[in-house]
Motif scaffolding. Structure first.
Motif, PDB file in Angstrom:
ATOM      1  N   LEU A  76      42.516 -72.572  32.349  1.00  0.00           N
ATOM      2  CA  LEU A  76      42.999 -71.293  32.848  1.00  0.00           C
ATOM      3  C   LEU A  76      43.702 -71.420  34.197  1.00  0.00           C
ATOM      4  N   MET A  77      43.447 -72.508  34.913  1.00  0.00           N
ATOM      5  CA  MET A  77      44.068 -72.701  36.219  1.00  0.00           C
ATOM      6  C   MET A  77      45.580 -72.876  36.097  1.00  0.00           C
ATOM      7  N   HIS A  78      46.044 -73.201  34.900  1.00  0.00           N
ATOM      8  CA  HIS A  78      47.475 -73.415  34.692  1.00  0.00           C
ATOM      9  C   HIS A  78      48.141 -72.220  34.014  1.00  0.00           C
ATOM     10  N   GLY A  79      47.389 -71.135  33.801  1.00  0.00           N
ATOM     11  CA  GLY A  79      47.929 -69.954  33.140  1.00  0.00           C
ATOM     12  C   GLY A  79      48.123 -68.809  34.109  1.00  0.00           C
ATOM     13  N   LYS A  80      48.363 -67.632  33.556  1.00  0.00           N
ATOM     14  CA  LYS A  80      48.571 -66.446  34.370  1.00  0.00           C
ATOM     15  C   LYS A  80      47.242 -65.932  34.921  1.00  0.00           C
ATOM     16  N   PRO A  81      47.240 -65.392  36.146  1.00  0.00           N
ATOM     17  CA  PRO A  81      45.985 -64.889  36.729  1.00  0.00           C
ATOM     18  C   PRO A  81      45.358 -63.755  35.935  1.00  0.00           C
ATOM     19  N   VAL A  82      46.188 -62.940  35.251  1.00  0.00           N
ATOM     20  CA  VAL A  82      45.639 -61.841  34.457  1.00  0.00           C
ATOM     21  C   VAL A  82      44.751 -62.382  33.338  1.00  0.00           C
ATOM     22  N   ALA A  83      45.122 -63.533  32.767  1.00  0.00           N
ATOM     23  CA  ALA A  83      44.312 -64.144  31.711  1.00  0.00           C
ATOM     24  C   ALA A  83      42.947 -64.556  32.255  1.00  0.00           C
ATOM     25  N   ALA A  84      42.921 -65.110  33.472  1.00  0.00           N
ATOM     26  CA  ALA A  84      41.653 -65.486  34.101  1.00  0.00           C
ATOM     27  C   ALA A  84      40.822 -64.248  34.423  1.00  0.00           C
ATOM     28  N   LEU A  85      41.489 -63.175  34.823  1.00  0.00           N
ATOM     29  CA  LEU A  85      40.802 -61.916  35.114  1.00  0.00           C
ATOM     30  C   LEU A  85      40.077 -61.395  33.874  1.00  0.00           C
ATOM     31  N   ILE A  86      40.791 -61.292  32.771  1.00  0.00           N
ATOM     32  CA  ILE A  86      40.201 -60.757  31.541  1.00  0.00           C
ATOM     33  C   ILE A  86      39.105 -61.686  31.019  1.00  0.00           C
ATOM     34  N   LYS A  87      39.332 -62.999  31.086  1.00  0.00           N
ATOM     35  CA  LYS A  87      38.342 -63.961  30.602  1.00  0.00           C
ATOM     36  C   LYS A  87      37.061 -63.897  31.420  1.00  0.00           C
ATOM     37  N   SER A  88      37.173 -63.737  32.730  1.00  0.00           N
ATOM     38  CA  SER A  88      35.978 -63.682  33.581  1.00  0.00           C
ATOM     39  C   SER A  88      35.149 -62.429  33.295  1.00  0.00           C
ATOM     40  N   THR A  89      35.811 -61.295  33.047  1.00  0.00           N
ATOM     41  CA  THR A  89      35.060 -60.065  32.773  1.00  0.00           C
ATOM     42  C   THR A  89      34.336 -60.141  31.433  1.00  0.00           C
ATOM     43  N   THR A  90      35.016 -60.643  30.414  1.00  0.00           N
ATOM     44  CA  THR A  90      34.374 -60.721  29.092  1.00  0.00           C
ATOM     45  C   THR A  90      33.292 -61.786  29.049  1.00  0.00           C
ATOM     46  N   THR A  91      33.458 -62.875  29.810  1.00  0.00           N
ATOM     47  CA  THR A  91      32.477 -63.965  29.815  1.00  0.00           C
ATOM     48  C   THR A  91      31.211 -63.581  30.566  1.00  0.00           C
ATOM     49  N   PHE A  92      31.367 -63.004  31.735  1.00  0.00           N
ATOM     50  CA  PHE A  92      30.212 -62.738  32.599  1.00  0.00           C
ATOM     51  C   PHE A  92      29.597 -61.353  32.391  1.00  0.00           C
ATOM     52  N   LEU A  93      30.365 -60.414  31.847  1.00  0.00           N
ATOM     53  CA  LEU A  93      29.868 -59.044  31.748  1.00  0.00           C
ATOM     54  C   LEU A  93      29.767 -58.521  30.324  1.00  0.00           C
ATOM     55  N   GLY A  94      30.332 -59.231  29.378  1.00  0.00           N
ATOM     56  CA  GLY A  94      30.320 -58.730  28.015  1.00  0.00           C
ATOM     57  C   GLY A  94      31.445 -57.738  27.776  1.00  0.00           C
ATOM     58  N   SER A  95      31.483 -57.177  26.578  1.00  0.00           N
ATOM     59  CA  SER A  95      32.619 -56.333  26.204  1.00  0.00           C
ATOM     60  C   SER A  95      32.641 -54.990  26.934  1.00  0.00           C
ATOM     61  N   TRP A  96      31.525 -54.237  26.892  1.00  0.00           N
ATOM     62  CA  TRP A  96      31.549 -52.877  27.446  1.00  0.00           C
ATOM     63  C   TRP A  96      31.638 -52.872  28.970  1.00  0.00           C
ATOM     64  N   LEU A  97      30.760 -53.630  29.618  1.00  0.00           N
ATOM     65  CA  LEU A  97      30.804 -53.676  31.075  1.00  0.00           C
ATOM     66  C   LEU A  97      32.070 -54.381  31.546  1.00  0.00           C
ATOM     67  N   GLY A  98      32.538 -55.320  30.747  1.00  0.00           N
ATOM     68  CA  GLY A  98      33.792 -55.993  31.074  1.00  0.00           C
ATOM     69  C   GLY A  98      34.960 -55.032  31.060  1.00  0.00           C
ATOM     70  N   ILE A  99      34.961 -54.107  30.094  1.00  0.00           N
ATOM     71  CA  ILE A  99      36.020 -53.102  30.031  1.00  0.00           C
ATOM     72  C   ILE A  99      36.001 -52.222  31.279  1.00  0.00           C
ATOM     73  N   ILE A 100      34.797 -51.825  31.719  1.00  0.00           N
ATOM     74  CA  ILE A 100      34.680 -51.003  32.930  1.00  0.00           C
ATOM     75  C   ILE A 100      35.241 -51.749  34.134  1.00  0.00           C
ATOM     76  N   THR A 101      34.960 -53.056  34.202  1.00  0.00           N
ATOM     77  CA  THR A 101      35.427 -53.844  35.335  1.00  0.00           C
ATOM     78  C   THR A 101      36.943 -54.014  35.309  1.00  0.00           C
ATOM     79  N   VAL A 102      37.508 -54.255  34.125  1.00  0.00           N
ATOM     80  CA  VAL A 102      38.971 -54.332  34.016  1.00  0.00           C
ATOM     81  C   VAL A 102      39.578 -52.983  34.396  1.00  0.00           C
ATOM     82  N   MET A 103      38.918 -51.904  34.020  1.00  0.00           N
ATOM     83  CA  MET A 103      39.396 -50.572  34.398  1.00  0.00           C
ATOM     84  C   MET A 103      39.379 -50.400  35.909  1.00  0.00           C
TER      85      MET A 103
END
Length: 494
Positions: A302-329
């Protein structure tokens, strides 16, 4: 993790110690504020402290302390001490002093304060710079949430590009409504809800990172895989300070401060509203820096990709789907709540310099109509491909720090004029002058991820930047001392 937690503790301590020292220098009192002196129930009106705090936080905490630090953490663990140190000594001071000067100057905008410090010609040039900067801000903060929206809003079968433009239209309509109506009608009502989502998302990510780091301490360290993807060919000074930008110091904040200066009911609320909310932004930046380092250690590619991809991946990995959605929001909200007030600040600044009355809705629409056309053009260009948006973001970040350096110079002149300790803004102002000058002297597309500049060797860039910074310091001191000699010493600031 010790370095991460220590940085957070330093931010909190900085508010109570250094923030209090700056307050004693500025000496707020109980005089009548612009909210009462110039009340028009559009831009000038009293609002409660908690609303002003949320408005200021959501105004200044754009995507910089998220997207910026997701990129900036590639400089390594040093970010965990540079972010809090820069935030306490530079960013929060920048916001507090510029906001307080606006409060004491009838809620004046940054270009008008520049006119009073440096005169007509420089202020006219600076007004153009501020206007361009705010246009870039609006374009960036429409583009990013429009792209992020597909992560948690159903597309209803629309193609990605079509959905993007639908999102752009919706966001734009909100920006226009928030810009033309009085500050209490839209901003004052929706920001409490937005602020709640931001707080929930930030606390959730902090808890998740600490929990994961306790189980796996290597997540917040420079592992071998992480080091392989770090920035090895970019000097920390100036590149880190341009990359992270808003999480350390941001000139954009000074364009937002007059909005709250026109609604604050007591000067003694300024430290919590300005200095305190920048410290809060520093905490948000630290949380996302830790999240980025953790996700990069788990998924080094992910270090070689877009930061938005790392953002979404971190929320879904550490927070799961529902809480991850709140965090992306919450990140979506950061962009939205900076874009709307950027357009509002642009309207106020231009109206102030043109002496155009803004009492009626039609007068506000006439002023922003040509601005909207320019922003639409920038959005269309920036969405052509990833490279176009990267150029938009890079010049936005660099221009943002030009504003911070210039704002601190204006504050230094104003403090000298009033016989108040100018070093609190002069030292960080000269440091940021060195940063932005050395960056453009060194920067070149030959350096990965850098925009066009002169492409000089770093030592030559440092030498020339140092000379230019010295000249700027002399220029600021001469103007400040000249104005001070015309004004007798007083015990209070104004």
């Amino acid at each position: 993790m010790i370095l991460f937690l220590s940085g957070l503790a330093f931010l909190v301590l900085g508010y109570f110690v250094y923030g209090r020292m700056i307050e004693r220098i500025l000496r707020p009192d109980n005089r009548m504020t612009p909210a009462f002196k110039r009340r028009d129930n559009v831009d000038y009106m009293p609002l409660p402290l908690w609303k002003n705090m949320l408005i200021q936080l959501l105004n200044i905490a754009g995507v910089g302390p998220v997207i910026g630090v997701i990129v900036g953490i590639k400089f390594g663990e040093k970010c965990f001490w540079i972010i809090p140190l820069g935030c306490v000594l530079m960013g929060a001071v920048h916001d507090y002093v510029s906001g307080f000067l606006s409060l004491r100057s009838r809620g004046s905008s940054l270009p008008l304060m520049t006119y009073r410090a440096f005169g007509k010609w420089y202020s006219q040039f600076y007004t153009v710079v501020v206007a361009v900067m705010l246009l870039l801000v609006v374009a960036v903060f429409v583009n990013i949430p429009a792209n992020l929206s597909s992560a948690f809003i159903p597309t209803f079968g629309l193609e990605e590009e079509t959905f993007f433009w639908v999102a752009v239209v919706v966001i734009f309509l909100y920006y226009v409504i928030a810009t033309i109506f009085s500050v209490d009608k839209i901003i004052g009502r929706v920001y409490p809800l937005f602020g709640g989502l931001l707080i929930v998302g930030s606390i959730a990510m902090f808890g998740a990172i600490v929990y994961q780091a306790i189980k796996m301490p290597s997540l917040l360290t420079e592992t071998a895989a992480f080091k392989a993807g770090m920035f090895h060919d970019q000097p920390v000074i100036p590149c880190l300070f341009v990359t992270i930008a808003c999480g350390i110091i941001s000139g954009f904040h000074a364009t937002q401060s007059p909005i709250v200066a026109r609604t604050m009911v007591d000067e003694r609320q300024a430290r919590l509203t300005y200095y305190g909310m920048m410290i809060a932004e520093g905490i948000i930046a630290m949380i996302w820096a830790a999240a980025a380092m953790a996700i990069y250690n788990l998924y080094p590619e992910l270090m070689h990709g877009k930061p938005v991809a790392a953002l979404i991946k971190s929320t879904t990995t550490f927070l799961g789907s529902w809480l991850g959605i709140i965090t992306v929001m919450s990140v979506f909200i950061l962009a939205i709540t900076s874009g709307d007030t950027a357009l509002r600040s642009l309207r106020l600044s231009i109206a102030e310099m043109m002496r155009a009355r803004q009492k009626t809705i039609s007068s506000r629409l006439v002023l922003i109509a040509p601005l909207l056309a320019i922003v639409i053009g920038l959005i269309g260009w920036s969405n052509q491909d990833a490279t176009s948006f990267e150029w938009l973001w890079k010049y936005f970040a660099w221009g943002n720090q030009i504003l911070s350096a210039s704002t601190l110079m204006v504050c230094s002149v104003a403090l000298m004029q009033r016989h108040i300790a100018p070093w609190i803004t002069l030292i960080p102002g000269m440091f940021m002058t060195f940063v932005v000058t050395s960056f453009i002297l060194w920067s070149s597309p030959s350096h990965p991820g850098c925009p066009y500049g002169l492409g000089l060797p770093i030592r030559e860039a440092y030498a020339l930047a140092g000379l230019f910074t010295f000249i700027c310091a002399i220029f600021v001191c001469r103007i400040g001392n000249a104005l001070a000699n015309r004004r007798p010493k007083k015990k209070t600031m104004l």
